[in-house]
Write an enzyme that holds these catalytic residues in place. Structure first.
Site, PDB file in Angstrom:
ATOM      1  N   VAL A  36       0.397   4.330  -2.418  1.00  0.00           N
ATOM      2  CA  VAL A  36      -0.139   5.616  -1.973  1.00  0.00           C
ATOM      3  C   VAL A  36       0.721   6.761  -2.507  1.00  0.00           C
ATOM      4  O   VAL A  36       0.208   7.781  -2.952  1.00  0.00           O
ATOM      5  CB  VAL A  36      -0.237   5.657  -0.427  1.00  0.00           C
ATOM      6  CG1 VAL A  36      -0.493   7.066   0.063  1.00  0.00           C
ATOM      7  CG2 VAL A  36      -1.338   4.736   0.056  1.00  0.00           C
ATOM      8  N   CYS A  47       0.825  -1.218   0.000  1.00  0.00           N
ATOM      9  CA  CYS A  47       0.000   0.000   0.000  1.00  0.00           C
ATOM     10  C   CYS A  47       0.855   1.263   0.000  1.00  0.00           C
ATOM     11  O   CYS A  47       0.562   2.235  -0.675  1.00  0.00           O
ATOM     12  CB  CYS A  47      -0.872   0.039   1.248  1.00  0.00           C
ATOM     13  SG  CYS A  47      -2.092  -1.250   1.284  1.00  0.00           S
TER      14      CYS A  47
HETATM   15  S1  SF4 Z   1      -0.294  -2.219   4.534  1.00  0.00           S
HETATM   16 FE1  SF4 Z   1      -1.307  -2.874   2.631  1.00  0.00          FE
HETATM   17  S2  SF4 Z   1       0.149  -4.272   1.657  1.00  0.00           S
HETATM   18 FE2  SF4 Z   1       0.800  -4.027   3.775  1.00  0.00          FE
HETATM   19  S3  SF4 Z   1      -0.144  -5.775   4.833  1.00  0.00           S
HETATM   20 FE3  SF4 Z   1      -1.523  -4.016   5.056  1.00  0.00          FE
HETATM   21  S4  SF4 Z   1      -2.988  -4.208   3.362  1.00  0.00           S
HETATM   22 FE4  SF4 Z   1      -1.229  -5.521   2.878  1.00  0.00          FE
END
Ligand code: SF4
Length: 523
Positions: A157, A153
């Site tokens: 982002v 993520c």
């Molecule tokens: S931050 Fe995003 S990529 Fe990382 S474990 Fe959580 S949902 Fe998955």
């Protein structure tokens, strides 16, 4: 101390000993500022009511106990299915630790997967430098034949561009320009682990074939391609190999992590083992067709097969249960001209025999189930074939078309008439349903055990036992080695289901001199 070197006790029963019970009670009363046991019980009872369920289903901005995992986790599993491939996740170290432990606990194997550990500075200025160092180090240390890159993520982002970063890494000499580095953007705020698998697979298709289509001719290699999708039952890969070999069909199983996820303890550590050869992927557009075994999760893969490879990607349902395995084998026979051999016909007959042997115990039993879109449909189909009744059918990550398909499937059988389909719902919704409209059993991954515990807490007559089929399964060993596809898989599923019913019957009829008219050995 109650723990001594001569008698090491695990957390249970150790924490039930008086000194731990006292200690934990003092901690709770002194520093946790928790609610009283009476208040907790009151709220628990309220959370089991229809009134609470109504509020629960109005929830919009909160997920509790999701029945899915995140995109890069799926991308990692996809990468593990290719020869000497190192899954590489561009983003945070913590996410990758989670993917590794998740697979680690499910498969009971070490999982090779690296991250370029973006931290605060990378989050502000972009992660290109991390990727340069990461790719160079990963190649030097782990000597893969391919590095398959996905994202967490954090990288999504801030909008890091994998195509540009990998291109720059090659241009500046961190890795050789011809070194295979397929990639997929896998933002976890949309989709699920199945979307991530699809994205990564499409990235690999794209890398090896998009600029190499000129000399490709559909059907010229005489093979069919099989794409498993996010598949965690290792027996499923093995049964596909077996069925194709028995049919004498030339095929490519595009993604096969069976070896690396099931390495023997013979003194040799294998960081890589088995997997689909990269040449097979390069040759895949020459096949007669590419069959997607979990079509609901492979939208991008299908588009690529149809548009770039120009193959039909014939429609199939997941080959689970009797009829859908028949359909799969008949489609393979139709595409390749090879007849279904006697060995598979005989195996089918054995399955039908087992189904008739067990149907009296399964008939009319109510099952609630949750999981990935294709698995859930396949399971519903097989339950209907067995005369069992799927009552609550939940898939967290599925679209409206899938919901309609599941409802049509339920409506196609008298045993599905009472069934209801839920999409975009989590296990906290599922928990409400288990209290207000109690099924006899639930089918799903290990996380359902909390629902079993909660329903039991309300009273034995409310308990909904969990039958563990799905992913992940952390709290039972070796179930990931089993098979759920094909006739062989249907035999395993049937055995699991009917024995759960018989276990429960024994559990309920152990009263000495009261209910033991059914605790007999005359069945
Ligand atoms: S931050 Fe995003 S990529 Fe990382 S474990 Fe959580 S949902 Fe998955």
């Amino acid at each position: 101390m109650s723990q001594t070197i001569d008698q090491i006790k695990p957390s249970y029963p150790l924490f039930r000993e008086p000194e731990y019970v006292d200690n934990l009670a003092r901690k709770r009363d002194g520093v946790e500022e928790g609610h009283s046991a009476e208040k907790i019980e009151e709220i628990f009872q309220w959370s089991t009511t229809p009134e609470y369920q109504e509020l629960n289903f109005k929830r919009e901005a909160l997920t509790v106990n999701p029945a899915k995992a995140c995109q890069p986790l799926g991308a990692v599993l996809c990468a593990l299915g290719f020869e000497k491939t190192l899954p590489y996740v561009h983003g945070s170290q913590g996410c990758v630790a989670y993917f590794r432990t998740y697979f680690n606990r499910h498969f009971k194997e070490p999982i090779a997967c690296v991250s370029d550990s973006m931290t605060e500075d990378a989050a502000v200025f972009g992660g290109q430098k991390n990727m340069f160092d990461g790719l160079e180090n990963a190649m030097a240390l782990y000597k893969p034949k391919m590095i398959a890159v996905s994202t967490t993520c954090m990288a999504e982002v801030i909008g890091d561009d994998l195509n540009a970063f990998i291109g720059n890494a090659k241009k500046e000499g961190y890795i050789p320009s011809e070194f295979p580095t397929p990639f997929a953007h896998t933002p976890s705020f949309v989709g699920s682990h199945t979307t991530g698998w699809d994205n990564m697979f499409e990235g690999i298709q794209r890398y090896f074939t998009i600029n190499a289509m000129d000399d490709k001719v559909v059907g010229s290699n005489g093979k069919i391609n099989l794409v498993p999708g996010f598949e965690t039952y290792l027996g499923n890969y093995r049964v596909l190999h077996r069925m194709m070999k028995e049919m004498g069909v030339d095929y490519s199983l595009l993604c096969d992590p069976t070896e690396v996820l099931d390495t023997p303890a013979d003194g040799e550590f294998r960081m890589y083992d088995g997997g689909t050869r990269l040449e097979e992927m390069q040759d895949a557009p020459n096949a007669i067709d590419t069959l997607l075994l979990q079509p609901w999760q492979l939208a991008k893969t299908k588009k690529f097969v149809q548009i770039t490879w120009k193959q039909p990607s014939s429609h199939l349902n997941i080959p689970m249960g009797l009829a859908w395995t028949d359909e799969f084998l008949m489609k393979v026979a139709e595409l390749t001209g090879k007849p279904i051999p006697d060995s598979l016909t005989k195996e089918r007959g054995r399955l039908v025999d087992m189904m008739t042997d067990s149907h009296a115990w399964l008939h009319g039993k109510k099952f609630a189930l949750y999981g990935d879109a294709d698995f859930v449909l396949g399971m519903v189909k097989f339950l209907l074939e067995l005369g069992a009744e799927p009552t609550h059918v939940l898939c967290h990550q599925a679209n409206k078309r899938w919901k309609k398909e599941a409802e049509t499937l339920l409506a196609s059988s008298p045993f599905g008439k009472e069934g209801k389909v839920y999409t975009g719902c989590d296990l906290w919704h599922f928990r409400s349903l288990c209290f207000t409209d109690k099924p006899d059993f639930m089918i799903g991954n290990s996380y359902g055990k909390f629902i079993q515990r909660d329903t039991l807490h309300k009273g034995k007559e409310h308990e909904v036992p969990l039958i563990r089929i799905g992913f992940p399964i952390f709290d039972r060993h070796h179930l990931h080695r089993m098979t759920t596809l094909g006739y062989e898989g249907a035999m395993y599923l049937l055995t699991t289901l009917v024995n759960a019913v018989l276990e429960r019957l024994d559990d309920e009829t152990r009263g000495m001199g009261t209910t033991d008219y059914n605790y007999d050995l005359v069945r």
